[in-house]
Write an enzyme that holds these catalytic residues in place. Structure first.
Site, mmCIF file in Angstrom:
data_model
loop_
_atom_site.group_PDB
_atom_site.id
_atom_site.type_symbol
_atom_site.label_atom_id
_atom_site.label_comp_id
_atom_site.label_asym_id
_atom_site.label_seq_id
_atom_site.Cartn_x
_atom_site.Cartn_y
_atom_site.Cartn_z
ATOM 1 N N PHE A 531 0.803 -1.212 0.000
ATOM 2 C CA PHE A 531 0.000 0.000 0.000
ATOM 3 C C PHE A 531 0.842 1.271 0.000
ATOM 4 O O PHE A 531 0.311 2.353 0.085
ATOM 5 C CB PHE A 531 -0.918 0.006 1.219
ATOM 6 C CG PHE A 531 -1.908 -1.114 1.235
ATOM 7 C CD1 PHE A 531 -3.026 -1.059 0.430
ATOM 8 C CD2 PHE A 531 -1.706 -2.228 2.028
ATOM 9 C CE1 PHE A 531 -3.948 -2.095 0.423
ATOM 10 C CE2 PHE A 531 -2.633 -3.258 2.036
ATOM 11 C CZ PHE A 531 -3.752 -3.198 1.218
ATOM 12 N N ASP A 645 -2.371 -8.034 3.630
ATOM 13 C CA ASP A 645 -0.928 -8.028 3.355
ATOM 14 C C ASP A 645 -0.175 -8.452 4.610
ATOM 15 O O ASP A 645 0.778 -7.803 5.018
ATOM 16 C CB ASP A 645 -0.488 -6.650 2.865
ATOM 17 C CG ASP A 645 0.888 -6.690 2.214
ATOM 18 O OD1 ASP A 645 1.370 -7.817 1.895
ATOM 19 O OD2 ASP A 645 1.505 -5.625 2.033
#
Ligand SMILES: *[C@@H]1O[C@H](CO)[C@@H](O)[C@H](O)[C@H]1NC(C)=O
Ligand SMILES: *[C@@H]1O[C@H](CO)[C@@H](O)[C@H](O)[C@H]1NC(C)=O
Ligand SMILES: *[C@@H]1O[C@H](CO)[C@@H](O)[C@H](O)[C@H]1NC(C)=O
Ligand SMILES: *[C@@H]1O[C@H](CO)[C@@H](O)[C@H](O)[C@H]1NC(C)=O
Ligand SMILES: *[C@@H]1O[C@H](CO)[C@@H](O)[C@H](O)[C@H]1NC(C)=O
Ligand SMILES: *[C@@H]1O[C@H](CO)[C@@H](O)[C@H](O)[C@H]1NC(C)=O
Ligand SMILES: *[C@@H]1O[C@H](CO)[C@@H](O)[C@H](O)[C@H]1NC(C)=O
Ligand SMILES: *[C@@H]1O[C@H](CO)[C@@H](O)[C@H](O)[C@H]1NC(C)=O
Ligand SMILES: *[C@@H]1O[C@H](CO)[C@@H](O)[C@H](O)[C@H]1NC(C)=O
Length: 838
Positions: A531, A645
């Protein structure tokens, strides 16, 4: 363990004459004195006298014999404390258990059975289930009474909750008065039998939370209660009884359900390793769990971030727009004006994943299928909606529930729940026909209905009231369900400001961040994730922070970004990294976190020099910490967060080497709002991605479980999943699986641990790890299961199938070539972001 002399003597006598030990039984002439205990045959439970914390009052009760923290599960004289230690518990010749002064001057409690043939032997035995049973007959032929029929605040495995139709006894679990007074408190958990049987948590007569009716799989209000590795619960409804029974599949695990003094129902599991009770599940969880929160024909959806959680069922509109506007849903909804019902063309709109309405106004016919149910409902004008009575056989038709009258307490779940079909007229039906609904449409139009001026006026009035009330309330602490709806609703509308204040969430100026990070200099860069990048920063006041600079592909506007950040800031847990503030400027969005000097877990486990700092004990602690953090994200927080993630570098260690998960909630900011959904934009790190996510962009909590499984195996082995291994297997999973099949799993353990590890624990972790990386998401456990498996050290685990990402991809590399350019098996250590065409 404390065996008193009297009992030892008894034991000796029994040894001599009976050749069997039996200190779990009390007979006619052997009163149990204060100071002595009975211990069940498997030594799980003890019966004796105790004093709760901070009092000298004595109570007779049953507690866990082996649990170091005294945990009382049953109390005899709940409302009648003894003030000295001169009492005894005895079985008398009338066939009753009595708790009385030694000289019989005072009786504190008795089983109060009458009409028993007294020419018989009576005895009381403490069973290994924690049940104290009063028997009649030399060979205990007849059971006269059992403590399981008079629960205190604890519902134990093997206990029945519900109605004995022959005696009319409805068993109720009720809270203690306070932590040091086991008297019957305000809160009760019991089944009620109006319409079809439902389970309620109530305060006095007021219902607080509805666990709901039995769906065939679990309670309709407890979506997580699917058949799982740990429990089997069953609902029995026959001529004798209508009850639910719980059993823990492995009876050596201690699990208890407690109705607490604060008005919650909580399940705990004893973790022998940490010597503490671990919270496993609790309810009520969010405002939609509050009974009838949105009124009749209302529909509660807690997954709307800032807007009002209440909606109306299809075909209905708010009864009072004014109340609705100030976010008070308690008046509920009514049929839309001008609706003619029971005309030709009526039909049903399906709402998926819901807790069906209160079945007090419902009819049940368990011999009808779903199709017949629909017909039945359609033919009867008083029928407002229907649902399946047994979702485990829904397709083949497992019963029919139809509602006739007001429908209360309907809500949506992020997963679980069942389908509910609501009757609408032809016009409404056409509106919904184009798509199967999974969520209700929002009543956006409402916002425009009321003139702005009126709204502002109303708001001002209420803010004043609110402020005054709030000041008055300041010292009362958490008031839970007692806040009138209007006020709670208003809190919602003021949410952003309030949270900002309460949580000390700072809004940083870009210039501050630029200075702190030395203009995002490369030397300050800590890492890179799916991200965005992370930089270390030093604020002018000397505080060290970590700044996450989100990649600019986030499509969110500033307002949405702020809303999400506010929500993420609410996630607070000792195993999550704390968010301090945020910063935005044009396209730049940044999150500012606490800085943890020890960096990521990857810098320890994959580093020869530092790996030895983490011995097995520490690693196991870290694993459990990660599990708790994830458990909180998936199930315990109000928002349900899928991390997307999870990897070693996203688990940071604090100075005491406690793990803290970083980067959670970012998927929300990047538009992954749904709980289980497909995404066109696959964000994550190869090596940790589940097959369905990498290939189809499908993500769910089970994709996080997959990543966790990889991480677990990495922590044990000290090797990255994606590092090349032996010739035959591509990656760590393949390697572990090879060894597992040969029953040599332990040889995967990081060599820097030497021999100093607990083989049982390691084998258990490897087993759990393999279960987590199963190819099919449905084969993987949930984090709740994982927590349980790890704390119960050797709970019966299913045997794993071949995990994902091994041989299949050796031979069919092209399977994933669309997403993994470069082919499978390449060493990807960097996180990558790919846009995937589906
Ligand atoms: C007992 O009293 C102590 C000191 O007043 C207090 O800290 C503690 O919380 C009390 N324990 C319980 C269970 O009430
Ligand atoms: C114990 O307390 C009860 C009630 O206060 C009293 O009647 C009884 O005499 C006491 N017993 C002894 C041995 O002090
Ligand atoms: C015992 O039972 C009788 C009738 O069964 C009832 O009237 C009485 O109140 C009970 N006593 C206690 C102490 O529960
Ligand atoms: C639901 O269906 C399953 C499978 O046929 C059955 O075992 C179960 O007893 C049913 N439950 C109820 C409450 O009817
Ligand atoms: C739990 O499962 C066992 C066997 O799998 C079965 O014998 C037992 O009756 C079940 N208990 C309940 C309450 O369903
Ligand atoms: C259905 O109800 C709507 C109001 O919700 C109304 O406008 C419409 O005329 C009704 N249609 C029929 C066929 O009755
Ligand atoms: C349930 O449905 C069956 C089949 O239509 C019917 O024979 C039976 O009478 C119904 N039972 C009740 C209680 O209505
Ligand atoms: C519709 O259902 C209700 C409740 O089951 C029942 O009382 C009523 O008789 C039914 N009406 C018709 C026309 O079948
Ligand atoms: C149950 O758990 C205990 C330890 O918690 C373990 O030793 C035992 O093997 C387990 N039993 C089964 C059947 O899995």
């Amino acid at each position: 363990m404390y065996h008193a002399r009297g009992i030892l003597a008894t034991m000796l006598i029994f040894l001599i004459f009976h050749f069997s030990t039996s200190i779990d039984t009390m007979t006619l002439n052997q009163p149990l004195e204060d100071g002595n205990i009975l211990v069940s045959s498997g030594e799980k439970f003890a019966l004796g006298f105790f004093s709760p914390a901070n009092t000298t009052n004595r109570y007779a009760g049953i507690w866990y014999n082996k649990v170091s923290e005294q945990t009382v599960v049953w109390v005899a004289n709940r409302d009648n404390p003894i003030t000295n230690t001169s009492c005894v518990l005895s079985v008398d010749e009338t066939g009753n258990l009595f708790l009385h002064e030694k000289d019989h001057s005072l009786v504190y409690w008795s089983t109060n059975i009458s009409g028993v043939d007294t020419n018989n032997d009576f005895s009381a035995q403490l069973l290994d289930s924690g049940n104290l049973v009063l028997f009649q007959g030399v060979n205990k032929e007849v059971s006269l009474w059992e403590s399981f029929d008079q629960p205190s605040n604890t519902f134990l495995p093997g206990m029945k909750l519900g109605l004995d139709k022959k005696t009319g006894l409805n068993r109720v679990v009720s809270s203690w008065k306070s932590s040091n007074n086991p008297g019957v408190g305000d809160y009760s958990y019991k089944m009620e039998f109006i319409g079809s049987a439902q389970l309620f948590l109530s305060k006095g007569k007021k219902r607080i939370w509805r666990a709901g009716s039995w769906t065939g799989r679990g309670w309709s209000g407890v979506p997580g209660m699917t058949p799982n590795f740990i429990f089997n619960a069953s609902f029995v409804n026959n001529n004798d009884e209508e009850v639910v029974v719980y059993n823990v599949r492995n009876s050596s695990i201690f699990s208890r359900l407690v109705v607490t003094e604060s008005g919650t129902v909580e399940r705990f599991t004893w973790n022998e390793g940490d010597r503490e009770w671990v919270g496993f599940w609790s309810a009520p969880k969010d405002q939609c769990d509050g009974y009838n929160h949105c009124g009749a024909f209302g529909f509660c959806d807690p997954y709307k971030p800032v807007t009002f959680e209440c909606d109306c069922l299809p075909g209905y509109e708010p009864r009072s727009l004014e109340d609705w506007y100030i976010r008070d849903g308690s008046k509920g909804c009514k049929r839309k004006v001008g609706t003619k019902m029971c005309e030709v063309g009526d039909g049903f709109v399906e709402l998926a994943r819901v807790k069906v309405p209160d079945t007090s106004t419902a009819r049940v016919n368990m011999s009808l299928g779903l199709e017949a149910c629909k017909e039945l409902c359609l033919r009867n004008c008083s029928c407002m909606g229907y649902a399946s009575g047994n979702i485990s056989v829904e397709a083949s038709g497992g019963g029919c529930i139809t509602w006739h009258g007001d429908m209360f307490d309907t809500r949506t779940f992020s997963d679980g729940g069942q389908s509910f079909y609501i009757r609408v007229n032809a016009t409404e039906l056409a509106k919904y026909a184009s798509k199967r609904l999974s969520k209700l449409p929002r009543n956006h139009f409402l916002v425009y209905v009321i003139p702005v001026i009126a709204a502002v006026f109303l708001l001002c009035t209420f803010i004043c009231c609110y402020q005054r009330k709030k000041n008055a309330k300041r010292n009362e602490g958490e008031s839970g369900f007692n806040i009138p709806n209007g006020l709670k609703a208003l809190e919602g509308s003021l949410m952003e400001k309030d949270i900002g204040k309460n949580m000390d969430l700072d809004v940083f100026d870009l210039s501050v961040i630029v200075i702190a990070t030395d203009n995002f200099s490369a030397s300050n860069k800590l890492g890179e994730g799916g991200f965005g990048s992370v930089y270390k920063g030093m604020m002018v006041n000397g505080q060290e922070v970590a700044v996450k600079r989100l990649s600019q592909s986030s499509s969110q506007g500033i307002q949405e970004f702020k809303n999400e950040v506010m929500l993420i800031a609410k996630l607070q847990h000792k195993n999550l990294v704390r968010l301090l503030g945020y910063c935005f400027h044009k396209d730049e969005k940044m999150l500012v976190y606490e800085y943890l000097p020890n960096k990521g877990l990857d810098s320890f486990i994959f580093d020869q020099a530092k790996a030895s700092l983490l011995d097995w004990k520490k690693r196991f602690q870290i694993i459990r910490g990660i599990v708790r953090g994830l458990l909180y994200l998936h199930h315990d927080s109000r928002l349900k967060i899928i991390h997307r993630d999870l990897k070693a570098s996203n688990v940071l260690l604090d100075t005491n080497l406690n793990p803290k998960i970083a980067d959670f909630g970012l998927a929300k900011i990047f538009g992954g709002d749904e709980d289980e959904a497909t995404t066109r934009r696959v964000v994550g790190t190869y090596g940790y991605m589940s097959p369905e996510y990498a290939m189809q962009g499908l993500f769910s909590i089970k994709s996080d479980v997959f990543s966790f499984g990889i991480l677990l195996l990495e922590i044990i082995s000290g090797r990255k999943n994606n590092s090349y291994y032996r010739e035959n297997s591509l990656n760590l999973i393949g390697h572990v699986w090879d060894l597992w099949k040969q029953d040599k799993a332990l040889s995967v353990v990081d060599s820097s641990l030497g021999d100093s590890f607990d083989a049982c624990e390691v084998r258990l972790c490897i087993h759990v790890g393999i279960l987590c990386v199963q190819e099919l998401a449905s084969d993987r456990p949930t984090m709740t299961d994982v927590a349980y498996m790890l704390t119960s050290q050797g709970a019966m685990l299913p045997s794993p199938n071949q995990p994902a990402f091994i041989f299949r991809q050796v031979s069919h590399g092209r399977d994933v070539s669309a997403s993994a350019s470069g082919g499978v098996g390449t060493v990807f250590n960097e996180a990558i972001t790919i846009l995937q065409a589906r």
